[in-house]
Design a protein around this motif. Structure first.
Motif, PDB file in Angstrom:
ATOM      1  N   UNK A  39      11.648  77.738   9.056  1.00  0.00           N
ATOM      2  CA  UNK A  39      11.249  76.512   8.351  1.00  0.00           C
ATOM      3  C   UNK A  39      11.506  76.636   6.854  1.00  0.00           C
ATOM      4  N   UNK A  40      11.077  77.766   6.288  1.00  0.00           N
ATOM      5  CA  UNK A  40      11.202  77.920   4.833  1.00  0.00           C
ATOM      6  C   UNK A  40      12.655  78.085   4.415  1.00  0.00           C
ATOM      7  N   UNK A  41      13.463  78.687   5.292  1.00  0.00           N
ATOM      8  CA  UNK A  41      14.883  78.826   4.968  1.00  0.00           C
ATOM      9  C   UNK A  41      15.529  77.454   4.831  1.00  0.00           C
ATOM     10  N   UNK A  42      15.316  76.578   5.833  1.00  0.00           N
ATOM     11  CA  UNK A  42      15.961  75.261   5.775  1.00  0.00           C
ATOM     12  C   UNK A  42      15.367  74.403   4.660  1.00  0.00           C
ATOM     13  N   UNK A  53      16.248  63.729  -0.531  1.00  0.00           N
ATOM     14  CA  UNK A  53      16.146  62.327  -0.095  1.00  0.00           C
ATOM     15  C   UNK A  53      16.690  62.148   1.329  1.00  0.00           C
ATOM     16  N   UNK A  54      17.866  62.779   1.612  1.00  0.00           N
ATOM     17  CA  UNK A  54      18.493  62.575   2.917  1.00  0.00           C
ATOM     18  C   UNK A  54      17.747  63.288   4.031  1.00  0.00           C
ATOM     19  N   UNK A  55      17.179  64.462   3.719  1.00  0.00           N
ATOM     20  CA  UNK A  55      16.538  65.260   4.769  1.00  0.00           C
ATOM     21  C   UNK A  55      15.062  65.491   4.433  1.00  0.00           C
ATOM     22  N   UNK A  56      14.260  64.416   4.434  1.00  0.00           N
ATOM     23  CA  UNK A  56      12.860  64.585   4.002  1.00  0.00           C
ATOM     24  C   UNK A  56      12.055  65.492   4.925  1.00  0.00           C
ATOM     25  N   UNK A  57      12.336  65.475   6.223  1.00  0.00           N
ATOM     26  CA  UNK A  57      11.553  66.316   7.138  1.00  0.00           C
ATOM     27  C   UNK A  57      11.787  67.787   6.832  1.00  0.00           C
ATOM     28  N   UNK A  58      13.068  68.134   6.678  1.00  0.00           N
ATOM     29  CA  UNK A  58      13.399  69.539   6.449  1.00  0.00           C
ATOM     30  C   UNK A  58      12.806  70.027   5.142  1.00  0.00           C
ATOM     31  N   UNK A  59      12.938  69.227   4.071  1.00  0.00           N
ATOM     32  CA  UNK A  59      12.514  69.711   2.763  1.00  0.00           C
ATOM     33  C   UNK A  59      11.000  69.577   2.578  1.00  0.00           C
ATOM     34  N   UNK A 189      18.287  85.145  13.783  1.00  0.00           N
ATOM     35  CA  UNK A 189      18.917  83.970  14.380  1.00  0.00           C
ATOM     36  C   UNK A 189      17.919  83.202  15.224  1.00  0.00           C
ATOM     37  N   UNK A 190      17.150  83.939  16.026  1.00  0.00           N
ATOM     38  CA  UNK A 190      16.168  83.295  16.888  1.00  0.00           C
ATOM     39  C   UNK A 190      15.103  82.577  16.049  1.00  0.00           C
ATOM     40  N   UNK A 191      14.660  83.216  14.962  1.00  0.00           N
ATOM     41  CA  UNK A 191      13.666  82.593  14.088  1.00  0.00           C
ATOM     42  C   UNK A 191      14.206  81.321  13.459  1.00  0.00           C
ATOM     43  N   UNK A 192      15.445  81.377  12.950  1.00  0.00           N
ATOM     44  CA  UNK A 192      16.055  80.181  12.350  1.00  0.00           C
ATOM     45  C   UNK A 192      16.162  79.071  13.386  1.00  0.00           C
ATOM     46  N   UNK A 193      16.520  79.465  14.617  1.00  0.00           N
ATOM     47  CA  UNK A 193      16.697  78.473  15.673  1.00  0.00           C
ATOM     48  C   UNK A 193      15.369  77.789  16.015  1.00  0.00           C
ATOM     49  N   UNK A 194      14.264  78.569  16.055  1.00  0.00           N
ATOM     50  CA  UNK A 194      12.968  77.934  16.341  1.00  0.00           C
ATOM     51  C   UNK A 194      12.553  77.031  15.179  1.00  0.00           C
ATOM     52  N   UNK A 195      12.853  77.464  13.942  1.00  0.00           N
ATOM     53  CA  UNK A 195      12.542  76.619  12.780  1.00  0.00           C
ATOM     54  C   UNK A 195      13.310  75.308  12.846  1.00  0.00           C
ATOM     55  N   UNK A 196      14.615  75.404  13.152  1.00  0.00           N
ATOM     56  CA  UNK A 196      15.444  74.199  13.241  1.00  0.00           C
ATOM     57  C   UNK A 196      14.941  73.285  14.352  1.00  0.00           C
ATOM     58  N   UNK A 210      20.379  64.726  14.186  1.00  0.00           N
ATOM     59  CA  UNK A 210      21.696  65.150  14.679  1.00  0.00           C
ATOM     60  C   UNK A 210      22.170  66.401  13.959  1.00  0.00           C
ATOM     61  N   UNK A 211      21.896  66.451  12.637  1.00  0.00           N
ATOM     62  CA  UNK A 211      22.315  67.638  11.870  1.00  0.00           C
ATOM     63  C   UNK A 211      21.615  68.888  12.410  1.00  0.00           C
ATOM     64  N   UNK A 212      20.281  68.793  12.613  1.00  0.00           N
ATOM     65  CA  UNK A 212      19.565  69.981  13.070  1.00  0.00           C
ATOM     66  C   UNK A 212      19.854  70.306  14.535  1.00  0.00           C
ATOM     67  N   UNK A 213      20.219  69.300  15.296  1.00  0.00           N
ATOM     68  CA  UNK A 213      20.672  69.558  16.651  1.00  0.00           C
ATOM     69  C   UNK A 213      21.943  70.398  16.629  1.00  0.00           C
ATOM     70  N   UNK A 214      22.868  70.051  15.717  1.00  0.00           N
ATOM     71  CA  UNK A 214      24.130  70.813  15.613  1.00  0.00           C
ATOM     72  C   UNK A 214      23.862  72.222  15.099  1.00  0.00           C
ATOM     73  N   UNK A 215      22.977  72.326  14.086  1.00  0.00           N
ATOM     74  CA  UNK A 215      22.628  73.658  13.558  1.00  0.00           C
ATOM     75  C   UNK A 215      22.061  74.520  14.688  1.00  0.00           C
ATOM     76  N   UNK A 216      21.182  73.911  15.477  1.00  0.00           N
ATOM     77  CA  UNK A 216      20.567  74.638  16.582  1.00  0.00           C
ATOM     78  C   UNK A 216      21.616  75.107  17.594  1.00  0.00           C
ATOM     79  N   UNK A 217      22.582  74.257  17.872  1.00  0.00           N
ATOM     80  CA  UNK A 217      23.632  74.642  18.824  1.00  0.00           C
ATOM     81  C   UNK A 217      24.383  75.867  18.328  1.00  0.00           C
ATOM     82  N   UNK A 218      24.717  75.869  17.028  1.00  0.00           N
ATOM     83  CA  UNK A 218      25.438  77.025  16.470  1.00  0.00           C
ATOM     84  C   UNK A 218      24.566  78.271  16.575  1.00  0.00           C
TER      85      UNK A 218
END
Lengths: 313, 177
Positions: A39-42, A53-59, A189-196, A210-218
């Motif tokens: 969470x904190x990384x993203x 502004x574009x990614x209010x949930x993430x930030x 990687x697993x931690x980032x994936x759960x955060x995403x 959609x952006x975080x869905x793609x990040x999660x896929x990677x």
């Protein structure tokens, strides 16, 4: 036949009949630490990139969960200690050779930062919030002014936090299952994936989701690659690591690992996310919950199985 | 100075005296132990071999428990003896996880406990409790840096092995074979 029997009747609890000194507290903490790191990384990454502004949930919004995860995780760690009242001894020294020591210091730094970060957005989340004291308003102004500095500190610390949860285990060469340098990157990687996954779940905005869905896929693809690589490494290594791999390839953890971690925790959510990106209606909660469940199971299985593996002599 | 112990697997009968002597000498809580006896049976009948080993902390030169300890409670003192400082130990279990010999246990009082090579006796010129009571005299203790010590003399004349040398710990309990 090669049989080892302890004939003097050793029954040291926690060691016999097999090592079991770490119970549910450690894997739960490893999971929550990974979630907070993700969470904190993203949060920090997209703040630094100027996407507030574009990614209010993430930030903004998802980062409110990070201090919660950290506090519950720290409490679980505290519960694990057997000599609890001496916990402060962790902060009387820095031991570079002990991952647990620099992990403790990382937590000491990142937890207050996570609180401060959330506090700086609290009045945006709850407009009626009143800090009551003028000094708190001044403090809020100060942290809003230095958000960028905090973001840079948090992005570095979150990577250290995420990777340390794996390095903590890989530093124990007595447990062959853990004793691989791949565990650090894998846990990160697993931690980032759960955060995403949490950000994706919380987001109301289609583009952000959609952006975080793609990040999660990677990240899922990277994780699968690491896991395959992990087993290749074990099978090409010494007898003790071959034995460790066999716990998952026909041994007692085969079903739990391949069904809960790989199929339900990685492959199925990846499949659902691909379907969603292709335009099919999939409730976003399903892949998110599966990823979180898979991450939690992964840590429980690794801690449990690792303690069974040992040197033979 | 480098304290070490040599144990003759050909002379040991597995009586367990060393275990009881240690428990008595060091007030080890009931149900726990700092040393223990292992019987290893290898081969297929009628060609089987028996090896009896009295095991304990190996006081490794490259001790993973000391490396992993987050507070410095596990430390190495003079003579290479690995000790735990009870009031620095937080009971996190890192050293127990890191020991390839499972030589440490969690004391009911919270801290982690293990063999001390009976340093309190050794400093007075006595042998560790386990060595002093052994009825077959199969254990030798002393300073590896002194060529005239019991342990140096026996290791100079006999074949020996250590446990899990591949763990890279450089253990200091030698088993005569």
């Amino acid at each position: 036949m090669n049989e080892e029997l302890i004939v003097s009747g050793r029954m040291n609890p926690g060691i016999d009949p097999y090592l079991h000194i770490w119970h549910w507290q450690i894997p739960l903490y490893l999971f929550l630490g990974g979630v907070a790191a993700g969470l904190l990384f993203f949060t920090s990454l997209y703040y630094i990139l100027g996407k507030e502004k574009e990614l209010p949930t993430a930030v903004k919004w998802a980062s409110f969960l990070a201090p919660v995860a950290l506090v519950i995780g720290l409490f679980a760690l505290f519960l694990d200690l057997k000599h609890k009242l001496f916990f402060w001894q962790l902060y009387t020294t820095i031991r570079i050779s002990s991952p647990m020591s620099w992990g403790a210091w990382t937590l000491m730094l990142i937890t207050p930062l996570a609180f401060v970060w959330s506090a700086s957005y609290l009045r945006e989340l709850v407009p009626a919030w009143d800090w009551k004291l003028k000094i708190l308003y001044d403090f809020e102004k100060l942290i809003i002014k230095y958000r960028k500095v905090i973001a840079w500190m948090m992005i570095i610390l979150s990577i250290i936090l995420g990777i340390y949860t794996g390095i903590l285990l890989s530093a124990f060469n007595a447990r062959p299952l853990w004793n691989t340098s791949l565990l650090g990157p894998l846990f990160l990687t697993s931690g980032l994936s759960t955060g995403a996954a949490i950000i994706m779940w919380m987001s109301k905005d289609h583009a952000e989701r959609a952006l975080f869905s793609k990040i999660d896929l990677i990240l899922i693809a990277t994780e699968l690659f690491f896991i395959i690589h992990l087993f290749m490494g074990f099978l090409a290594s010494t007898q003790v690591q071959i034995n460790a791999a066999e716990l998952f390839l026909g041994g007692e953890f085969t079903v739990s690992f391949w069904v809960f971690v790989i199929l339900l925790g990685l492959v199925l959510p990846a499949f659902l996310e691909v379907l969603e990106l292709r335009g099919y209606k999939v409730p976003v909660a399903i892949p998110a919950i599966l990823i979180l469940f898979g991450g939690l199971m992964f840590r429980f299985i690794m801690v449990e199985a690792g303690q069974i593996t040992r040197y033979l002599y | 100075m480098r304290y070490a112990m040599a144990i003759d697997t050909k002379k040991c009968v597995g009586c367990g005296d060393c275990v009881v002597a240690c428990q008595t000498e060091n007030n080890v809580p009931i149900g726990y132990c700092r040393d223990w006896v292992v019987e290893n049976v290898a081969g297929t009948y009628p060609r089987i071999e028996l090896e009896i080993r009295s095991e304990r902390c190996n006081h490794c030169e490259n001790a993973p428990c000391v490396r992993c300890c987050p507070t410095g409670a596990s430390h190495i003192v003079e003579g290479g003896v690995v000790l735990v400082e009870n009031n620095k130990c937080i009971g996190c279990g890192a050293c127990i996880e890191s020991c390839p010999y499972d030589a440490r246990y969690s004391h009911p009082d919270g801290y982690v406990d293990k063999c001390t090579f009976c340093l309190h006796r050794v400093q007075k010129g006595q042998d560790p409790a386990c060595v002093s009571v052994c009825p077959t005299n199969c254990m030798y203790f002393g300073d590896m840096d002194n060529p005239n010590s019991d342990v140096s003399k026996v290791l100079a004349t006999r074949k020996f092995k250590v446990l899990a040398p591949e763990a890279g710990t450089n253990p200091q309990i030698y088993y005569l074979i």
